[in-house]
Design an enzyme around this catalytic site. Structure first.
Site, PDB file in Angstrom:
ATOM      1  N   LYS A 149       0.855  -1.188   0.000  1.00 45.51           N
ATOM      2  CA  LYS A 149       0.000   0.000   0.000  1.00 45.51           C
ATOM      3  C   LYS A 149       0.891   1.239   0.000  1.00 45.51           C
ATOM      4  CE  LYS A 149      -4.450   1.576   1.876  1.00 45.51           C
ATOM      5  NZ  LYS A 149      -5.194   1.422   0.621  1.00 45.51           N
ATOM      6  N   GLU A 181      -8.148  -5.025 -10.647  1.00 49.39           N
ATOM      7  CA  GLU A 181      -8.872  -4.279  -9.613  1.00 49.39           C
ATOM      8  C   GLU A 181      -9.219  -2.896 -10.158  1.00 49.39           C
ATOM      9  OE1 GLU A 181      -6.317  -3.734  -6.230  1.00 49.39           O
ATOM     10  OE2 GLU A 181      -4.622  -3.050  -7.441  1.00 49.39           O
TER      11      GLU A 181
END
Length: 286
Positions: A149, A181
């Protein structure tokens, strides 16, 4: 009330929360982050967020400045200090490798910078949740560390801007013909009563909400398939939705100008919206 920021463990007014111009987060995007949702003043799956933060830090060899349980407590204190106790809020936590003279190699003795912002957040737009949103497909040109992340989100932001300029809510990344995604979300596809989502690994950031939804689906008797969905199958899907800490469960009713199913949010999406609302409501009432 004036916003209060936690910077390196000190709570200061927003205007006084200053970092070095040579912080490696600023000059190299050398850092990681988490966004944690609070419902009724209580964190939703804080432990899972802290576990992912620790994994991201380990992947890029970033020493966390304090233990994750201390970071979690600071997040909760930030909510309270900003007058958000008992309310819904979003907490942004960022950790960078800290200030150092600009050089690509890591500093020998890093001093990580960390800060926390807490702001009111009442969830996704009701119209989007009820009626669904449009999406477009975009080429997935990102690196092979999408599971970290990272604050380095340039290609995500470019793809999101492309979607917005096309009048869409989200861009769905396609890598080698396979849906991975969204630009700021995980993607789910429903075909023949089964729920499909891309496997964990270097090509997606596995979301906390994604994991919660897979558990809710399994508990509701909805089969979950962990596999990539080809673009052709995406266009033929019965339902599509995206998930995230802030987007929760948002139906996609059109992709690249083509309707998804009958062009309305489908029954499995609705069931998972209801199950997720019940889960977050339970947190708020606890």
């Amino acid at each position: 009330m004036a916003q209060i920021v936690c910077l390196n463990g000190r709570f200061v007014p927003y205007e006084e929360a200053l970092v070095s111009v040579e912080d490696r987060g600023f000059v190299f995007a050398d850092g990681i982050y988490e966004v944690i949702k609070f419902y009724g003043g209580r964190p939703f799956h804080m432990e899972a967020h802290m576990e992912r933060l620790a994994k991201s830090a380990a992947e890029i060899r970033l020493p966390l400045p304090v233990a994750t349980d201390e970071l979690a407590r600071a997040c909760e204190e930030a909510v309270d200090r900003n007058g958000l106790a008992g309310r819904n809020a979003a907490v942004y936590l960022q950790v960078t490798r800290g200030p150092a003279p600009r050089a690509h190699a890591f500093p020998a003795a890093p001093h990580p910078t960390w800060f926390i912002l807490a702001r009111p957040e009442n969830g996704p737009d009701r119209k989007n949740r009820e009626h669904g949103v449009r999406a477009i497909t975009v080429e997935d040109r990102r690196w092979h560390l999408c599971h970290v992340k990272s604050i380095g989100l340039l290609l995500n932001t470019l793809a999101k801007q492309q979607a917005m300029e096309a009048g869409a809510y989200e861009g769905l990344f396609i890598r080698d013909g396979i849906l991975t995604e969204g630009t700021a979300s995980n993607a789910f596809v429903v075909r023949d009563g089964r729920l499909w989502t891309h496997p964990e690994g270097p090509h997606i950031l596995s979301g906390v909400t994604r994991q919660v939804l897979m558990e809710l689906a399994s508990g509701a008797g909805i089969p979950v398939e962990i596999a990539g969905v080809p673009l052709a199958d995406l266009y033929e899907a019965d339902e599509v939705f995206v998930s995230g800490t802030l987007s929760e469960v948002t139906p996609i009713v059109e992709i690249d100008g083509r309707p998804v199913g009958d062009g309305r949010p489908g029954p499995i999406t609705r069931r998972l919206q209801e199950a997720f609302a019940a889960a977050t409501g339970a947190v708020a009432r606890a």
